[in-house]
Design a protein around this motif. Structure first.
Motif, short mmCIF file in Angstrom:
data_model
loop_
_atom_site.label_atom_id
_atom_site.label_comp_id
_atom_site.label_asym_id
_atom_site.label_seq_id
_atom_site.Cartn_x
_atom_site.Cartn_y
_atom_site.Cartn_z
N PHE A 174 -7.28 3.10 0.51
CA PHE A 174 -6.19 3.94 1.00
C PHE A 174 -5.78 5.01 -0.02
O PHE A 174 -5.32 6.08 0.36
CB PHE A 174 -4.99 3.08 1.41
CG PHE A 174 -5.12 2.55 2.81
CD1 PHE A 174 -5.03 3.41 3.90
CD2 PHE A 174 -5.36 1.21 3.06
CE1 PHE A 174 -5.18 2.95 5.19
CE2 PHE A 174 -5.50 0.74 4.35
CZ PHE A 174 -5.41 1.61 5.43
N THR A 175 -5.96 4.72 -1.32
CA THR A 175 -5.69 5.76 -2.32
C THR A 175 -6.64 6.94 -2.09
O THR A 175 -6.25 8.10 -2.13
CB THR A 175 -5.90 5.18 -3.74
OG1 THR A 175 -4.96 4.12 -3.90
CG2 THR A 175 -5.65 6.23 -4.81
N ARG A 181 2.65 1.75 -3.38
CA ARG A 181 1.75 2.21 -4.45
C ARG A 181 1.53 3.72 -4.33
O ARG A 181 1.58 4.45 -5.31
CB ARG A 181 0.41 1.48 -4.36
CG ARG A 181 -0.60 1.96 -5.38
CD ARG A 181 -1.75 1.01 -5.48
NE ARG A 181 -2.97 1.72 -5.81
CZ ARG A 181 -4.08 1.13 -6.18
NH1 ARG A 181 -4.15 -0.17 -6.26
NH2 ARG A 181 -5.14 1.83 -6.46
N GLN A 182 1.32 4.17 -3.09
CA GLN A 182 1.11 5.60 -2.88
C GLN A 182 2.36 6.39 -3.27
O GLN A 182 2.28 7.44 -3.90
CB GLN A 182 0.75 5.87 -1.42
CG GLN A 182 0.57 7.33 -1.08
CD GLN A 182 -0.34 8.02 -2.08
OE1 GLN A 182 -1.38 7.49 -2.44
NE2 GLN A 182 0.09 9.18 -2.57
N GLN A 232 -6.45 -1.35 -1.23
CA GLN A 232 -5.57 -0.40 -1.93
C GLN A 232 -6.37 0.83 -2.38
O GLN A 232 -5.95 1.97 -2.18
CB GLN A 232 -4.94 -1.06 -3.17
CG GLN A 232 -3.86 -2.08 -2.86
CD GLN A 232 -2.48 -1.44 -2.71
OE1 GLN A 232 -2.36 -0.23 -2.55
NE2 GLN A 232 -1.44 -2.26 -2.70
N VAL A 279 -2.16 3.34 7.62
CA VAL A 279 -1.98 2.05 6.94
C VAL A 279 -1.60 0.98 7.95
O VAL A 279 -2.15 -0.13 7.95
CB VAL A 279 -0.88 2.18 5.84
CG1 VAL A 279 -0.51 0.80 5.29
CG2 VAL A 279 -1.36 3.09 4.72
N TYR A 334 -0.30 9.17 7.06
CA TYR A 334 -0.78 8.14 6.15
C TYR A 334 -0.18 6.77 6.54
O TYR A 334 -0.90 5.77 6.62
CB TYR A 334 -0.37 8.52 4.72
CG TYR A 334 -0.85 7.54 3.67
CD1 TYR A 334 -2.18 7.49 3.31
CD2 TYR A 334 0.04 6.68 3.05
CE1 TYR A 334 -2.62 6.61 2.35
CE2 TYR A 334 -0.38 5.79 2.07
CZ TYR A 334 -1.71 5.77 1.72
OH TYR A 334 -2.14 4.88 0.77
N THR A 335 1.12 6.75 6.80
CA THR A 335 1.79 5.50 7.19
C THR A 335 1.15 4.94 8.46
O THR A 335 0.91 3.73 8.58
CB THR A 335 3.29 5.75 7.42
OG1 THR A 335 3.84 6.31 6.23
CG2 THR A 335 4.03 4.47 7.75
N ILE A 341 0.85 -1.20 0.00
CA ILE A 341 0.00 0.00 0.00
C ILE A 341 0.88 1.25 0.00
O ILE A 341 0.66 2.19 -0.77
CB ILE A 341 -0.93 0.01 1.24
CG1 ILE A 341 -1.92 -1.15 1.17
CG2 ILE A 341 -1.69 1.33 1.34
CD1 ILE A 341 -2.67 -1.40 2.48
N LEU A 342 1.91 1.25 0.85
CA LEU A 342 2.78 2.42 0.96
C LEU A 342 3.57 2.65 -0.33
O LEU A 342 3.74 3.79 -0.78
CB LEU A 342 3.73 2.27 2.15
CG LEU A 342 3.04 2.30 3.52
CD1 LEU A 342 4.02 1.91 4.62
CD2 LEU A 342 2.44 3.67 3.81
N TRP A 400 -5.62 8.90 1.01
CA TRP A 400 -4.51 9.84 0.77
C TRP A 400 -5.04 11.18 0.27
O TRP A 400 -4.61 12.24 0.71
CB TRP A 400 -3.54 9.22 -0.24
CG TRP A 400 -2.46 10.17 -0.67
CD1 TRP A 400 -2.43 10.93 -1.81
CD2 TRP A 400 -1.26 10.51 0.05
NE1 TRP A 400 -1.30 11.69 -1.84
CE2 TRP A 400 -0.56 11.46 -0.72
CE3 TRP A 400 -0.71 10.08 1.26
CZ2 TRP A 400 0.65 12.00 -0.32
CZ3 TRP A 400 0.50 10.63 1.67
CH2 TRP A 400 1.17 11.57 0.88
#
Lengths: 228, 174
Positions: free
Chosen positions: B43-44, A64-65, B40, B14, B10-11, A61-62, B47
């Motif tokens: 989380f996109t 991809r961002q 995914q 996650v 963000y981290t 996930i990290l 962000w």
């Protein structure tokens, strides 16, 4: 609340904190036993639902961002450069003697030291997977790795390792999208470090301990890491 | 007060919620790849909306709600044949930590067969840790309607495990 209401409530919300629910449980032994059995069932339910996520889900996930953000930033950077080209000369002059990469790296190390700590020996298992995500392979032991995570450092996504060596914690960052021209020593906010060019980007090695064996770790990393 | 960078916040999100969101997604779609895609995508979106997610509790609710919506959107688009997916697919491949006791398997199968009107509030309660009122807000239901669904969901699952004695007690009272 009577016993029937209690039991209905219990089957719907066994961990309820409602005051009349808790009070009834306290005073009715039969309903307290009932609640214990429902809570035991609740634990079985939680176990049954506990599907194991992929081991590297967080990292993916990290990453991809990071990749998504990088392509957007590249577009914005081009646009900005067209507009601001005239001001760049002045900015460059004002930035002389200032090392943004070193400051970002040390800022992250301080955050790691104060808020996260280290993961311990379990981190060793994560090293090959982490490095592979960054297109790197370890051809030999890298030392006693006690943290291995993908970490955003400023605008860069990095492979962040912490190595314990001679009683010191040394933070190592592989930064594929931050190429540097030559090797340099840095001193920022009480931390000492080395930033060196790598086949892809750069590597930063930083410690709060002025006696930490940074050169030995640098030499080992350069010998044992292969950029694929 | 510590000011976290956007990347650090963000981290942290996650690391705090990706596993629970993956479990929630798995029980919604019952396919590991689709579940990961849903997480995914969630989380996109997180962000992009991170500036609005200042409160951690609100962020968690926002993530679960967004994942539910993403799943509904995906389901509408692809009309996935989810009911045909064997329950065994819910297990992680070759995972020693996964509970393979018979009772857990039976319960897992019963959960998979539970109507989604009952399963969804139960997932939000057990995996998300939400109260009936909070689940009601997420699903657009009154707290009483949520309680009824949760009560019926547990009743069905207890019956499958042969523990319907608990619900018989309740019936004896009614």
């Amino acid at each position: 609340m009577n016993c029937l209401d209690f039991r209905r409530h219990c089957l719907a919300e066994p961990a309820s904190r409602a005051s009349e629910f808790l009070e009834h449980r306290l005073h009715c032994r039969s309903c307290a036993r009932f609640a214990e059995r429902v809570l035991a069932f609740q634990r079985k339910l939680a176990e049954a639902m506990a599907v194991e996520p992929p081991a590297d889900l967080e990292e993916r996930i990290l990453l991809r961002q990071s990749l998504h953000g990088r392509s957007r930033r590249r577009f914005l950077a081009v646009a900005a450069s067209l507009v601001l080209v005239a001001g760049l000369g002045v900015a460059v002059v004002r930035q002389l003697g200032h090392d943004p990469l070193a400051e970002e790296v040390v800022g992250h190390v301080v955050e790691r030291e104060t808020e996260i700590g280290v993961d311990g020996p379990a981190a060793m298992d994560k090293v090959p997977g982490l490095l592979a995500h960054f297109g790197v392979r370890a051809d030999g032991p890298l030392g006693e790795v006690v943290l291995a995570r993908p970490c955003p450092v400023g605008k860069h996504m990095t492979a962040h390792l912490v190595v314990e060596e001679g009683g010191s914690e040394v933070d190592v960052f592989l930064i594929p999208d931050a190429p540097v021209k030559g090797r340099r020593r840095v001193e920022v906010r009480g931390h000492t470090g080395i930033i060196v060019p790598c086949p892809k980007g750069s590597m930063a090695i930083v410690s709060r301990d002025a006696e930490a064996p940074l050169e030995a770790i640098e030499q080992r990393m350069m010998e044992r890491l292969s950029w694929i | 007060m510590v000011m976290w960078s956007k990347e650090s916040r963000y981290t942290m999100l996650v690391k705090a919620y990706s596993a629970d969101l993956f479990r929630f997604a798995m029980w919604l779609c019952r396919d590991r790849e689709t579940a990961e895609d849903l997480v995914q995508e969630t989380f996109t979106r997180a962000w992009r909306s991170l500036g609005d997610l200042r409160d951690e509790k609100a962020a968690k609710a926002w993530l679960f709600t967004t994942l539910r919506r993403e799943h509904a959107r995906l389901y509408e688009r692809k009309r996935l044949e989810m009911a045909d997916v064997p329950t065994e697919n819910l297990a992680a491949p070759a995972s020693d930590s996964y509970d393979t006791r018979t009772e857990a398997q039976v319960l897992r199968r019963a959960l998979a067969e539970l109507h989604e009107d009952y399963r969804e509030p139960l997932l939000l309660q057990v995996l998300g840790g939400y109260s009936c009122a909070e689940i009601g807000e997420q699903l657009g239901l009154s707290p009483n309607a949520v309680m009824t669904r949760l009560f019926r969901a547990r009743k069905k699952l207890l019956a499958v495990l042969g523990e319907d004695e608990l619900t018989k007690v309740e019936e004896a009272h009614s």
